[in-house]
Design a protein around this motif. Structure first.
Motif, mmCIF file in Angstrom:
data_model
loop_
_atom_site.group_PDB
_atom_site.id
_atom_site.type_symbol
_atom_site.label_atom_id
_atom_site.label_comp_id
_atom_site.label_asym_id
_atom_site.label_seq_id
_atom_site.Cartn_x
_atom_site.Cartn_y
_atom_site.Cartn_z
ATOM 1 N N SER A 188 0.823 -1.204 0.000
ATOM 2 C CA SER A 188 0.000 0.000 0.000
ATOM 3 C C SER A 188 0.857 1.254 0.000
ATOM 4 N N PHE A 189 2.050 1.157 0.601
ATOM 5 C CA PHE A 189 2.966 2.286 0.673
ATOM 6 C C PHE A 189 4.267 1.906 -0.016
ATOM 7 N N ALA A 190 4.921 2.885 -0.650
ATOM 8 C CA ALA A 190 6.172 2.612 -1.354
ATOM 9 C C ALA A 190 7.299 2.237 -0.392
ATOM 10 N N ARG A 191 7.169 2.602 0.886
ATOM 11 C CA ARG A 191 8.264 2.352 1.832
ATOM 12 C C ARG A 191 8.489 0.869 2.111
ATOM 13 N N GLY A 192 7.490 0.041 1.826
ATOM 14 C CA GLY A 192 7.652 -1.382 2.076
ATOM 15 C C GLY A 192 6.722 -2.206 1.210
ATOM 16 N N LEU A 193 7.287 -3.148 0.433
ATOM 17 C CA LEU A 193 6.497 -3.992 -0.464
ATOM 18 C C LEU A 193 6.539 -5.435 0.024
ATOM 19 N N PHE A 194 5.395 -6.055 0.182
ATOM 20 C CA PHE A 194 5.292 -7.435 0.645
ATOM 21 C C PHE A 194 5.473 -8.396 -0.533
ATOM 22 N N LEU A 195 6.083 -9.537 -0.252
ATOM 23 C CA LEU A 195 6.242 -10.558 -1.285
ATOM 24 C C LEU A 195 4.980 -11.415 -1.320
ATOM 25 N N VAL A 196 4.150 -11.182 -2.333
ATOM 26 C CA VAL A 196 2.877 -11.891 -2.481
ATOM 27 C C VAL A 196 3.100 -13.115 -3.360
ATOM 28 N N HIS A 197 2.778 -14.289 -2.840
ATOM 29 C CA HIS A 197 3.040 -15.553 -3.522
ATOM 30 C C HIS A 197 2.134 -15.734 -4.735
ATOM 31 N N ARG A 199 -13.989 -7.802 -5.028
ATOM 32 C CA ARG A 199 -13.864 -8.959 -4.148
ATOM 33 C C ARG A 199 -13.737 -8.484 -2.693
ATOM 34 N N PRO A 200 -14.028 -9.345 -1.721
ATOM 35 C CA PRO A 200 -13.797 -9.000 -0.307
ATOM 36 C C PRO A 200 -12.306 -8.897 -0.030
ATOM 37 N N LEU A 201 -11.929 -7.928 0.781
ATOM 38 C CA LEU A 201 -10.514 -7.639 1.034
ATOM 39 C C LEU A 201 -10.157 -7.844 2.496
ATOM 40 N N ILE A 202 -8.832 -7.965 2.726
ATOM 41 C CA ILE A 202 -8.315 -8.107 4.085
ATOM 42 C C ILE A 202 -7.098 -7.202 4.239
ATOM 43 N N LEU A 203 -7.001 -6.526 5.370
ATOM 44 C CA LEU A 203 -5.893 -5.614 5.651
ATOM 45 C C LEU A 203 -4.849 -6.321 6.508
ATOM 46 N N VAL A 204 -3.571 -6.224 6.074
ATOM 47 C CA VAL A 204 -2.463 -6.805 6.831
ATOM 48 C C VAL A 204 -1.456 -5.700 7.121
ATOM 49 N N GLU A 205 -1.075 -5.554 8.382
ATOM 50 C CA GLU A 205 -0.028 -4.612 8.767
ATOM 51 C C GLU A 205 1.102 -5.382 9.450
ATOM 52 N N ALA A 206 2.324 -4.868 9.284
ATOM 53 C CA ALA A 206 3.489 -5.535 9.869
ATOM 54 C C ALA A 206 4.551 -4.508 10.201
ATOM 55 N N LYS A 207 5.451 -4.908 11.116
ATOM 56 C CA LYS A 207 6.612 -4.089 11.461
ATOM 57 C C LYS A 207 7.870 -4.915 11.267
ATOM 58 N N SER A 208 8.900 -4.262 10.761
ATOM 59 C CA SER A 208 10.171 -4.938 10.550
ATOM 60 C C SER A 208 10.759 -5.397 11.871
ATOM 61 N N ASN A 209 11.377 -6.567 11.881
ATOM 62 C CA ASN A 209 11.989 -7.077 13.108
ATOM 63 C C ASN A 209 13.162 -6.221 13.556
ATOM 64 N N LEU A 247 5.505 1.288 10.219
ATOM 65 C CA LEU A 247 4.416 0.365 9.936
ATOM 66 C C LEU A 247 4.306 0.151 8.421
ATOM 67 N N TYR A 248 4.180 -1.106 8.024
ATOM 68 C CA TYR A 248 4.019 -1.464 6.619
ATOM 69 C C TYR A 248 2.649 -2.095 6.436
ATOM 70 N N SER A 249 2.040 -1.847 5.280
ATOM 71 C CA SER A 249 0.659 -2.260 5.100
ATOM 72 C C SER A 249 0.420 -2.797 3.698
ATOM 73 N N ILE A 250 -0.495 -3.752 3.618
ATOM 74 C CA ILE A 250 -0.935 -4.270 2.329
ATOM 75 C C ILE A 250 -2.387 -4.720 2.473
ATOM 76 N N ILE A 251 -3.154 -4.530 1.419
ATOM 77 C CA ILE A 251 -4.525 -5.034 1.355
ATOM 78 C C ILE A 251 -4.586 -6.078 0.247
ATOM 79 N N LEU A 252 -5.207 -7.210 0.537
ATOM 80 C CA LEU A 252 -5.278 -8.322 -0.416
ATOM 81 C C LEU A 252 -6.696 -8.871 -0.460
#
Length: 395
Positions: free
Chosen positions: A244-253, A319-329, A335-340
């Motif tokens: 969702s943000f350019a600062r962090g991109l999730f690896l979507v399988h 389609r129905p969506l889900i929000l995922v947020e994560a923080k780097s270890n 905060l990093y975010s993606i909606i899928l």
């Protein structure tokens, strides 16, 4: 089709038996004699990574031009082997006073039938280079030549009138020819070919992926999500970098894994909603909504290995969506975010050391707080997909 072959000083000609007979029915043939002056090919070599695989091979680029600006642009990019007709010796001498070039001189002669070609007896069986000029049709002859010379120590060049033609020769049968002679009078052609190599060479570098811990998983309602269907297949552990943000991109399988719900689709990534960023060649991002047939994206695996893939189709559906947020270890402040799409076939990649693809992919329907996923951390500010240095706040 035209032929040229040499060992820099001693010319030879390729026997007709090298090629299938049907090639001669669709091409004319030019033959060349070539001789050189202080040729140093090392400065005319580039490393190109295959579009669909991650091995590397050296490609040689020679430039054939009478335009000084084209010559200058080529030399500035490390391509200093220049091809001249024998009557252009004065031009080669003049250019040698202003740039470090390796001139090759040729004499042109045309052969229009296989029978005429057979009359040309090879003068040197140890010739190192063969140069062809496909005057009529390009793709099938190029593929046949690649097949004929596989395993050979010879370097096969093709004369190309444009960067797009050069790509055909360099990618034929995936292996490609050993090099191209770019015959142009426009600086733009040199710049485009160099950009092509730069984009392909990105794949030789590993992307740095970061472990992140999921801090939130929430149902987000309905939205327009994007399925990206590629013109190549993906393996377990591979996917697209989306966020969702350019600062962090999730690896979507990818959907390459078998499931009880739907057949495997190893060409597809159910990537996220229309607003999300996706990584594309050149270190850039674009919105998922901007992808379309023919565009390129970067496919990445769990180790950070990357390759370029062509988009074949894009499907946007509600389609129905889900929000995922994560923080780097390593950074628990950002905060990093993606909606899928909220579906069992949509998964993020876990940084586990397991061997099985299913151990790497965590379906978003099973995702919970505390799970680890992989993401790429990068600069937050973007302008038309290009990373820039400026103050920015995104929430």
């Amino acid at each position: 089709m035209a032929l040229l072959s040499s060992s820099f000083g001693i010319s030879r000609h390729l026997p007709c038996s090298t090629f299938k007979t049907d090639i001669w029915n669709i091409c004319r043939i030019n033959c060349w004699d070539i001789y050189s002056s202080k040729v140093n090919e090392r400065n005319s070599c580039v490393t190109m990574c295959s579009v669909s695989r991650t091995y590397e091979k050296s490609k040689r680029i020679w430039i054939w031009t009478e335009n000084k600006q084209v010559m200058t642009a080529a030399v500035e990019r490390g391509w200093n082997t220049l091809v001249f007709l024998s009557q252009n010796r004065e031009l080669a001498i003049d250019w040698s006073t202003i740039a470090l070039i390796d001139p090759l001189f040729i004499k042109e002669g045309e052969v229009s039938t296989p029978k005429e070609l057979q009359k040309l007896q090879p003068a040197d069986e140890e010739a190192e280079n063969v140069v062809i000029d496909l005057l009529d049709w390009q793709v099938i002859p190029a593929e046949n030549i690649v097949a004929a010379f596989q395993g050979s120590d010879k370097t096969v060049f093709a004369i190309s009138k444009s960067p797009s033609e050069a790509r055909i020769f360099l990618e034929a049968l995936e292996q490609g020819l050993g090099g191209v002679v770019l015959k142009v009078e426009d600086v733009k052609a040199v710049l485009e070919l160099k950009e092509y190599f730069d984009r392909r060479n990105e794949a030789s570098n590993l992307l740095s992926l970061t472990k992140a811990t999921v801090t939130r998983v929430d149902v987000a309602g309905m939205g327009d999500r994007v399925c990206v269907d590629l013109c190549s297949l993906m393996r377990p552990g591979e996917g697209l970098l989306v966020g969702s943000f350019a600062r962090g991109l999730f690896l979507v399988h990818s959907e390459c894994l078998e499931s009880n719900y739907i057949a495997s689709r190893p060409f597809r990534v159910n990537a996220g909603p229309v607003h999300a960023y996706v990584l594309v060649p050149g270190g850039k991002t674009c919105y998922l909504s901007e992808l379309k047939s023919g565009k390129e994206v970067i496919v990445v695996d769990e180790k950070g290995r990357q390759r370029t893939a062509i988009v074949g189709r894009v499907k946007i559906e509600s389609r129905p969506l889900i929000l995922v947020e994560a923080k780097s270890n390593s950074d628990d402040k950002t905060l990093y975010s993606i909606i899928l799409q909220n579906a069992e076939t949509v998964a993020l990649i876990n940084p586990c050391e397991g061997n099985g693809g299913r151990e790497k992919a965590i379906p978003v329907t099973s995702l919970k707080v505390g799970d680890e996923v992989l993401l790429q951390v990068q600069g937050a500010a973007r302008h038309t997909g290009i990373e820039i240095q400026e103050f920015i706040v995104e929430n």
